[in-house]
Design a protein around this motif. Structure first.
Motif, PDB file in Angstrom:
ATOM      1  N   GLU A  51      -3.446  64.613 -71.156  1.00 38.90           N
ATOM      2  CA  GLU A  51      -3.389  64.961 -72.433  1.00 38.90           C
ATOM      3  C   GLU A  51      -4.668  65.275 -73.041  1.00 38.90           C
ATOM      4  O   GLU A  51      -5.549  65.088 -72.718  1.00 38.90           O
ATOM      5  CB  GLU A  51      -2.882  63.661 -73.240  1.00 38.90           C
ATOM      6  N   ILE A  52      -4.393  66.063 -74.195  1.00 37.86           N
ATOM      7  CA  ILE A  52      -5.751  66.372 -74.862  1.00 37.86           C
ATOM      8  C   ILE A  52      -5.545  65.638 -76.433  1.00 37.86           C
ATOM      9  O   ILE A  52      -4.726  65.832 -77.097  1.00 37.86           O
ATOM     10  CB  ILE A  52      -5.680  67.880 -75.167  1.00 37.86           C
ATOM     11  N   ILE A  53      -6.675  64.949 -76.615  1.00 38.43           N
ATOM     12  CA  ILE A  53      -6.988  64.366 -78.031  1.00 38.43           C
ATOM     13  C   ILE A  53      -8.115  64.795 -78.974  1.00 38.43           C
ATOM     14  O   ILE A  53      -9.311  64.800 -78.184  1.00 38.43           O
ATOM     15  CB  ILE A  53      -6.949  62.839 -77.825  1.00 38.43           C
ATOM     16  N   VAL A  54      -7.819  65.456 -79.795  1.00 40.66           N
ATOM     17  CA  VAL A  54      -8.967  65.997 -80.549  1.00 40.66           C
ATOM     18  C   VAL A  54      -9.330  64.964 -81.754  1.00 40.66           C
ATOM     19  O   VAL A  54      -8.428  64.656 -82.696  1.00 40.66           O
ATOM     20  CB  VAL A  54      -8.727  67.440 -81.179  1.00 40.66           C
ATOM     21  N   VAL A  55     -10.404  64.579 -81.927  1.00 43.42           N
ATOM     22  CA  VAL A  55     -10.856  63.748 -82.965  1.00 43.42           C
ATOM     23  C   VAL A  55     -11.931  64.373 -83.980  1.00 43.42           C
ATOM     24  O   VAL A  55     -12.730  64.905 -83.730  1.00 43.42           O
ATOM     25  CB  VAL A  55     -11.665  62.514 -82.380  1.00 43.42           C
ATOM     26  N   ASN A  56     -11.279  64.870 -85.065  1.00 43.96           N
ATOM     27  CA  ASN A  56     -12.073  65.175 -86.277  1.00 43.96           C
ATOM     28  C   ASN A  56     -12.730  64.256 -86.873  1.00 43.96           C
ATOM     29  O   ASN A  56     -12.486  63.357 -87.659  1.00 43.96           O
ATOM     30  CB  ASN A  56     -10.891  65.966 -87.266  1.00 43.96           C
ATOM     31  N   ASP A  57     -14.172  64.466 -86.725  1.00 45.71           N
ATOM     32  CA  ASP A  57     -15.123  63.369 -87.096  1.00 45.71           C
ATOM     33  C   ASP A  57     -15.737  63.746 -88.662  1.00 45.71           C
ATOM     34  O   ASP A  57     -16.734  64.135 -88.639  1.00 45.71           O
ATOM     35  CB  ASP A  57     -16.194  63.282 -86.084  1.00 45.71           C
ATOM     36  N   ASP A  80      -7.872  62.471 -87.501  1.00 51.01           N
ATOM     37  CA  ASP A  80      -8.882  62.537 -88.622  1.00 51.01           C
ATOM     38  C   ASP A  80      -9.448  61.284 -88.808  1.00 51.01           C
ATOM     39  O   ASP A  80      -8.955  60.284 -89.114  1.00 51.01           O
ATOM     40  CB  ASP A  80      -8.370  62.950 -89.746  1.00 51.01           C
ATOM     41  N   GLN A  81     -10.851  61.013 -89.139  1.00 51.48           N
ATOM     42  CA  GLN A  81     -11.635  60.065 -89.413  1.00 51.48           C
ATOM     43  C   GLN A  81     -12.713  60.544 -90.208  1.00 51.48           C
ATOM     44  O   GLN A  81     -13.058  61.704 -90.256  1.00 51.48           O
ATOM     45  CB  GLN A  81     -12.040  59.332 -88.288  1.00 51.48           C
TER      46      GLN A  81
END
Length: 372
Positions: A51-57, A80-81
């Protein structure tokens, strides 16, 4: 109409979701221009249990925000964070991960085949191994293959020898408490602290003799800031204090290794100084040779200029002589014509005189005969 036959029940088979083995966590802060390339590199590896998890910092760049919206619309998992830094972004993505293995991937880097498949195989086969890492290939502002050394605690204590793009067990992350978000992003090397924490717990590291990922070299990357002397000093002070027990245990080997590195640097510096002196001497000799060559060329140019002046004078004199010769030739031709005319006249006069003399002689002879 009931035919008396028992009715067959049609049961729709339930879709059995394959368990996720590996979670690729991609923190992203204003790197939307590279994000598609990073995701495509993971998908090209062909894993069905990933799985691919993108974290928008907390990205603020319009292009990045647009790209993240597109990924959400396409079904990608995007979290999103607010901007909290790289460590917090990785921790956020790993908390949401379903896989028992984790691969942190920076948004501007790319995974290479067959890194992920081989790393999972090794972790499955060797329960004592907590981290699998490979070599890296530079691209962008720099290029070339980087051969990462085999694992050694003593080597790791002297400096970070393993990039963040390594596959590790999620349980280790939980045991350690995740990446240390107290390390400021401008200091970096939170992955170095992470590896030291894993080494403190006795886990083994396994080096894979293959290119694990492609590292994008950029002039303004975070790593370049980590190499500023003042910041690097603060980083080492923090790391050594946090892992003082590990450093104390390996102090003789670490000190000896650092001394060997210092001595090697001194020797290399002396070699470079000697090379510089040799280069300066060679440059001086070449400069003198070029100066002599230039002086000769200037002298030759001066001689050539004088020769050209002489040639111009000689050409003018030759032209004058040619004109004079042409005039003399015309005079000679005129005189030749006059001589020819005079010769013709003289010949005519001579013939006339001969004939007159002959006639007079005949008359005299005739008179003499008559007198006799």
């Amino acid at each position: 109409m009931n035919s008396g036959m028992p009715q067959q029940e049609f049961v729709i088979p339930s879709v059995v979701e394959k368990p996720v083995l590996l979670s690729v966590v991609i923190p992203c802060y204003n790197h939307g221009e590279f994000l598609n390339e990073a995701i495509a590199s993971v998908e090209s590896c062909g894993g069905s249990h990933w799985e691919i998890i993108v974290v928008n910092d907390g990205s603020t760049d319009p292009l990045t925000l647009e790209q993240l919206s597109v990924l959400k619309a396409q079904g990608y998992q995007v979290i999103d964070q607010e901007n909290q830094g790289l460590s917090a972004a990785r921790n956020c993505g790993i908390r949401a991960a379903k896989g028992c293995y984790i691969l942190p991937l920076d948004a501007d880097n790319c995974v290479k085949l067959p890194y992920l498949t081989r790393a999972i195989e090794l972790l499955e086969q060797h329960p004592e191994v907590g981290v699998v890492y490979g070599n890296l290939e530079r691209f962008g502002a720099e290029s070339g293959l980087v051969q990462v050394p085999q694992f050694s605690v003593d080597l790791l204590l002297r400096g970070n020898a393993i990039d963040a793009c390594a596959v590790f067990r999620r349980s280790i992350w939980s045991d350690i408490g995740g990446y240390d978000s107290k390390i400021p992003d401008q200091l970096g090397y939170e992955d170095w602290d992470f590896w030291l924490s894993i080494a403190e717990r006795g886990w083994q590291f396994l080096h894979l003799e293959a290119v694990g990922f492609a590292y994008r070299c950029r002039p303004a990357s975070m790593v370049s800031g980590c190499n500023i002397p003042e910041q690097r000093s603060r980083l080492f002070e923090y790391i050594c204090a946090k892992h003082a027990k590990l450093y104390a245990t390996h102090f003789p080997a670490v000190f000896a290794g650092k001394e060997a590195e210092r001595l090697a640097a001194v020797i290399e510096c002396e070699r470079l100084q000697n090379d510089l002196l040799d280069a300066q001497e060679a440059l001086t000799l070449e400069r003198d040779r070029l100066q002599q060559l230039r002086d000769r060329q200037v002298s030759h140019l001066a001689e050539l200029a004088e020769l050209r002046k002489s040639q111009s004078f000689l050409k003018a004199e030759l032209d004058r002589l040619l004109v004079h010769c042409a005039a003399q030739s015309e005079q000679i031709q005129a005189q030749q014509m006059q001589l020819q005319q005079m010769s013709t006249t003289l010949e005519s006069t001579r013939i006339t005189a001969q004939m007159s003399w002959w006639r007079r002689l005949k008359r005299r002879l005739k008179r003499g005969l008559m007198l006799n």
